[in-house]
Enzyme design. Structure first.
Site, short mmCIF file in Angstrom:
data_model
loop_
_atom_site.label_atom_id
_atom_site.label_comp_id
_atom_site.label_asym_id
_atom_site.label_seq_id
_atom_site.Cartn_x
_atom_site.Cartn_y
_atom_site.Cartn_z
N HIS A 180 -6.10 2.47 11.07
CA HIS A 180 -5.14 1.52 11.62
C HIS A 180 -3.92 2.24 12.20
CE1 HIS A 180 -2.42 2.23 8.24
NE2 HIS A 180 -3.50 2.22 7.48
N GLU B 123 -8.51 -0.23 1.48
CA GLU B 123 -8.00 1.05 0.99
C GLU B 123 -8.07 1.09 -0.53
OE1 GLU B 123 -7.64 4.11 0.90
OE2 GLU B 123 -6.08 4.49 2.39
#
Length: 417
Positions: free
Chosen positions: A220, A296
């Site tokens: 990202h 994550e």
């Protein structure tokens, strides 16, 4: 949703020797036999015959209902443990067959169970019938006389798995670790019937592998925490992109549009990945699918802290975490070992769902590094030796035989003015 039971078996009279398999598909609710399959394979090993039986059973179930849930029962502990992901597949003859078996149904529709041989009699009988027919130069068919074949059928012991398959090998007794099962001793290095042997590790010469599933891994764009190098996992504040991060997302979107190869977009559920994915997908005119397995790692009490702050506040926990992939961050976060198990399952799910396609996965530092590590077969400590920039691109291709090829890592050329 329908539920099937698949029972499969394979045997080889000689290992390698004249071999065959048998497979049965039952209705899970009634126990009724829905279809049978058997085939004489020529001269192959017992383990190849077992895998061919599994593949035939899964394909027969798929032909009946591709949306069904399937419970596989086999007396081969090797096949059950390998297909369940608890033992690693190292033998070159097994990998293509396991890859084909995994591709028949999505992984979440299939479960595996080991059963004793005396509970697998129908599949065992079919395998023996196929071998008997092959010995006569005939093809097995379901209309064959069971009585005629029974007159010459061997006992179950004649097709029993050789001792080296079912005995607990030293590596296999430690199979609680997902990747620990060696190729069995004494097996011949010969390919399955009709398939070419791999010419070198990691590359397959088999003609029917088809196009790989290619996972393009996009980290990202920046968040306010990224330049400060703070721990930012799935247990923190879930920050959105900063202005710089949004600019990075637009730049990578333009680069991917120029390449024109992305066919699908899948994102982690966290805000920064969904925002990055939305910008890219809008440019590519694609939809975004959210996959929770791409999130994550949860860094527990370290969320929002810098490495130096963690070192100051939790020195013992940090040292343990750096030394042992089983160690957890302070406060019950996720270990790297747990992350690896999650990512391996997610990888298998996506590879099965997107065969032959190029899929953009918008995710995070640890998932991307973990997928690269697993593809390379690198040790856990390699995670600390990779640099992964915000909005960088990496790529791994996954082939039907289970092999992977890392094609790109940490490319940031699209971010340059």
């Amino acid at each position: 949703m329908r539920e099937f039971i698949v029972e499969a078996d394979g045997g080889s009279r000689g290992n390698p020797g004249p071999a065959g398999y048998g497979a049965v598909v039952r209705d899970a609710a009634t126990g009724e036999t829905l279809t049978e399959a058997a085939e004489f394979l020529g001269v192959v090993t017992n383990n190849v015959a077992e895998y061919r039986g599994l593949l035939a059973g899964l394909r027969a179930a798929h032909a009946l209902d591709p949306t069904a849930r399937v419970h596989v029962r086999m007396d081969s502990k090797l096949v059950v443990e390998q297909m369940s992901g608890r033992w690693k597949i190292k033998h070159p003859d097994m990998k293509p067959l396991a890859g084909q078996a995994r591709s028949v149904f999505p992984p979440d529709q299939v479960t595996y169970e080991w059963i004793p041989r005396d509970r697998n009699k129908q599949a065992d009988r079919l395998a023996n019938e196929a071998m008997d027919a092959g010995a006569k130069g005939e093809q097995w068919s379901p209309s064959q006389s069971r009585a005629d074949l029974a007159a010459t059928a061997p006992t179950a012991d004649e097709t029993a798995s050789p001792p080296d398959e079912t005995a607990a090998l030293p590596d296999e007794t430690a199979a609680a670790l997902p990747d620990e099962a060696a190729a069995l001793p004494g097996e011949e290095d010969r390919p399955p019937s009709g398939q070419a042997h791999s010419s070198a590790p990691g590359w397959s010469a088999a003609p029917d592998l088809g196009a790989p599933a290619t996972l393009v891994l996009l980290r990202h764009g920046e968040t306010p925490l990224t330049p400060q190098k703070r721990f930012s996992g799935s247990g923190g504040t879930d920050p959105s992109l900063s202005a710089a991060g949004r600019e990075q997302a637009h730049r990578v979107a333009e680069a991917l549009a120029r390449r024109g190869t992305i066919q699908d977009v899948v994102a982690s559920p966290l805000a920064r990945t969904r925002e990055t994915a939305a910008i890219v997908a809008a440019r590519l005119n694609l939809d975004v699918t959210v996959e929770d397995g791409l999130r994550e790692t949860d860094f527990g009490a370290w969320e929002g802290l810098t490495f130096g702050e963690v070192r100051e506040r939790y020195p013992d926990d940090l040292n343990a975490w750096l030394a042992d992939p089983q160690a957890h961050p302070t406060g019950g976060g996720e270990s790297f070992a747990e992350t690896a198990v999650r990512l391996a399952a997610t990888r298998d799910k996506l590879v099965a769902a997107y065969p032959g396609r190029t899929v953009l996965l918008v995710t995070h530092v640890t998932p991307i590094k973990t997928l690269i590590r697993l593809a390379l077969g690198a040790p856990p400590e390699s995670l600390f030796r990779m640099e992964l920039s915000a909005a960088s691109l990496s790529a791994v291709a996954y082939y039907a035989d289970g092999n992977a090829s890392v094609r790109l890592f940490n490319d940031t050329s699209h971010l340059r003015p």
